[in-house]
Design an enzyme around this catalytic site. Structure first.
Site, mmCIF file in Angstrom:
data_model
loop_
_atom_site.group_PDB
_atom_site.id
_atom_site.type_symbol
_atom_site.label_atom_id
_atom_site.label_comp_id
_atom_site.label_asym_id
_atom_site.label_seq_id
_atom_site.Cartn_x
_atom_site.Cartn_y
_atom_site.Cartn_z
ATOM 1 N N SER A 160 -71.925 -70.154 -4.221
ATOM 2 C CA SER A 160 -72.676 -70.460 -5.648
ATOM 3 C C SER A 160 -74.069 -71.114 -4.973
ATOM 4 O O SER A 160 -74.469 -71.235 -4.036
ATOM 5 C CB SER A 160 -71.928 -71.219 -6.072
ATOM 6 O OG SER A 160 -72.718 -72.165 -6.942
ATOM 7 N N TYR A 173 -67.283 -79.932 -7.101
ATOM 8 C CA TYR A 173 -67.789 -77.912 -6.650
ATOM 9 C C TYR A 173 -69.070 -77.570 -5.729
ATOM 10 O O TYR A 173 -68.479 -77.143 -5.311
ATOM 11 C CB TYR A 173 -67.834 -77.594 -8.219
ATOM 12 C CG TYR A 173 -68.816 -76.226 -8.209
ATOM 13 C CD1 TYR A 173 -67.669 -75.268 -8.308
ATOM 14 C CD2 TYR A 173 -70.263 -75.534 -7.907
ATOM 15 C CE1 TYR A 173 -67.852 -73.709 -8.402
ATOM 16 C CE2 TYR A 173 -70.192 -74.519 -8.694
ATOM 17 C CZ TYR A 173 -69.358 -73.719 -8.397
ATOM 18 O OH TYR A 173 -69.292 -72.259 -8.233
ATOM 19 N N ALA A 175 -70.707 -79.590 -3.456
ATOM 20 C CA ALA A 175 -69.781 -79.720 -1.924
ATOM 21 C C ALA A 175 -68.874 -78.476 -1.406
ATOM 22 O O ALA A 175 -69.218 -78.509 -0.125
ATOM 23 C CB ALA A 175 -68.623 -81.515 -2.196
ATOM 24 N N SER A 176 -67.275 -78.271 -2.516
ATOM 25 C CA SER A 176 -66.835 -76.918 -1.745
ATOM 26 C C SER A 176 -67.647 -76.222 -1.645
ATOM 27 O O SER A 176 -67.042 -74.996 -0.454
ATOM 28 C CB SER A 176 -65.558 -76.942 -2.618
ATOM 29 O OG SER A 176 -66.342 -76.164 -4.052
ATOM 30 N N LYS A 177 -68.764 -75.540 -2.764
ATOM 31 C CA LYS A 177 -69.293 -74.442 -2.069
ATOM 32 C C LYS A 177 -69.621 -74.502 -0.959
ATOM 33 O O LYS A 177 -70.795 -73.418 0.030
ATOM 34 C CB LYS A 177 -70.084 -73.935 -3.035
ATOM 35 C CG LYS A 177 -69.571 -73.295 -4.299
ATOM 36 C CD LYS A 177 -68.471 -72.382 -4.184
ATOM 37 C CE LYS A 177 -67.841 -72.049 -5.517
ATOM 38 N NZ LYS A 177 -66.744 -70.440 -4.800
#
Length: 284
Positions: A160, A173, A175-177
């Site tokens: 993303s 979100y 951080a996860s991407k």
């Protein structure tokens, strides 16, 4: 003495690196662009034929995964589709078969976030976001690598723009991407040259994740990319062997601004958050 030497080294680097970097950019960037242009022309001529190839797509029941499946199906690939919603997935499978439906692994499954970090009832509530977006991709990649190595296949991961420009009310979100981006950039080096890794960095795409609620919490002037157009760009980029695919293509200039003038992006987000988003997240 050692501490003094280390301090001197840092001082020297602080003084020398800025001008040396500018000289390097001035002397070599034009050459780099020329080589990149030649490489781009080569990739347009050497497009992979996916007829009969096995393509595993996660998060295929809607959004980017669904439409990427259609693009592969049109070109005669054999699809293995994975998603949580079986009823919706069955519709995608039937449509893909009508269009003409593991050499490619498409890691697309993900969940979004539209809540202030401090408003999580418990921090554990955020775990599914990281579990799905990061571990969901890395787990399946781990088990797919031996098969992809045999077929000289490809791994495609959908990250993303939030991986490069973090979004307020989407802290976990983002951080996860960002974790996905770092992981697959490192994995690309480990798997070279047996398995190619393509990292897709989409901006705001018109999918189920960009619900009216999300847009209402943001701005009325958000420009989103049609999901079918996004899927076509991803499919073409993967078949050309691109290392990175930014969709829409103009979003790469935001990344350049973030790199060169990070304060500009921070100021834009601060203003947008305070005036457009924060009022919707006021605590009672």
């Amino acid at each position: 003495m050692q501490i003094f030497n280390m301090d001197m080294l840092h001082i020297i680097l602080d003084i020398l690196l800025p001008p040396l970097t500018l000289i390097f950019l001035f002397l070599f960037y034009s050459f780099y662009l020329f080589i990149k242009l030649l490489n781009c022309d080569r990739k347009h001529l050497c497009v992979e034929n996916v007829v009969g190839k096995v393509v595993l797509i996660t998060g295929a029941s809607s959004g980017i995964g669904e439409h990427v499946a259609y693009e592969y199906a049109k070109k005669g690939a054999n699809l293995a589709l994975v998603a949580r919603r079986e009823d919706r997935l069955q519709i995608v499978a039937e449509t893909s078969q009508q269009l003409g439906s593991v050499d490619h692994l498409i890691n697309n499954a993900g969940v979004s976030q539209t809540v202030l970090f401090e408003d999580f009832s418990q921090i554990q509530v955020a775990n599914p976001i990281m579990d799905t977006n990061f571990w969901g991709s890395t787990y399946i990649t781990y088990y797919a690598i031996p098969h992809l190595r045999q077929s000289k296949g490809k791994i495609v991961v959908i990250t993303s723009a939030a991986a490069k420009i973090a979004i307020p009310v989407a802290t976990i979100y983002s951080a996860s991407k960002a974790a996905l981006l770092g992981f697959y950039e490192a994995l690309r080096i480990e798997l070279n040259p047996d398995i190619q890794v393509t990292i897709v960095i989409p901006g705001l795409i018109s999918t189920d994740m960009t619900t009216p609620e999300f847009i209402r919490h943001g701005s009325d002037c958000i420009v989103s990319e049609p999901v079918n157009r996004c899927a076509k760009a991803i499919f073409k980029g993967v078949c050309r062997g691109e290392s990175y695919i930014e969709v829409p293509s103009w979003i790469k200039w935001f990344f350049l601004v973030k790199t060169m003038w990070p304060e500009v992006i921070v100021s834009i987000f601060n203003y947008s958050f305070l005036h457009f988003m924060k009022p919707y997240f006021k605590r009672d």
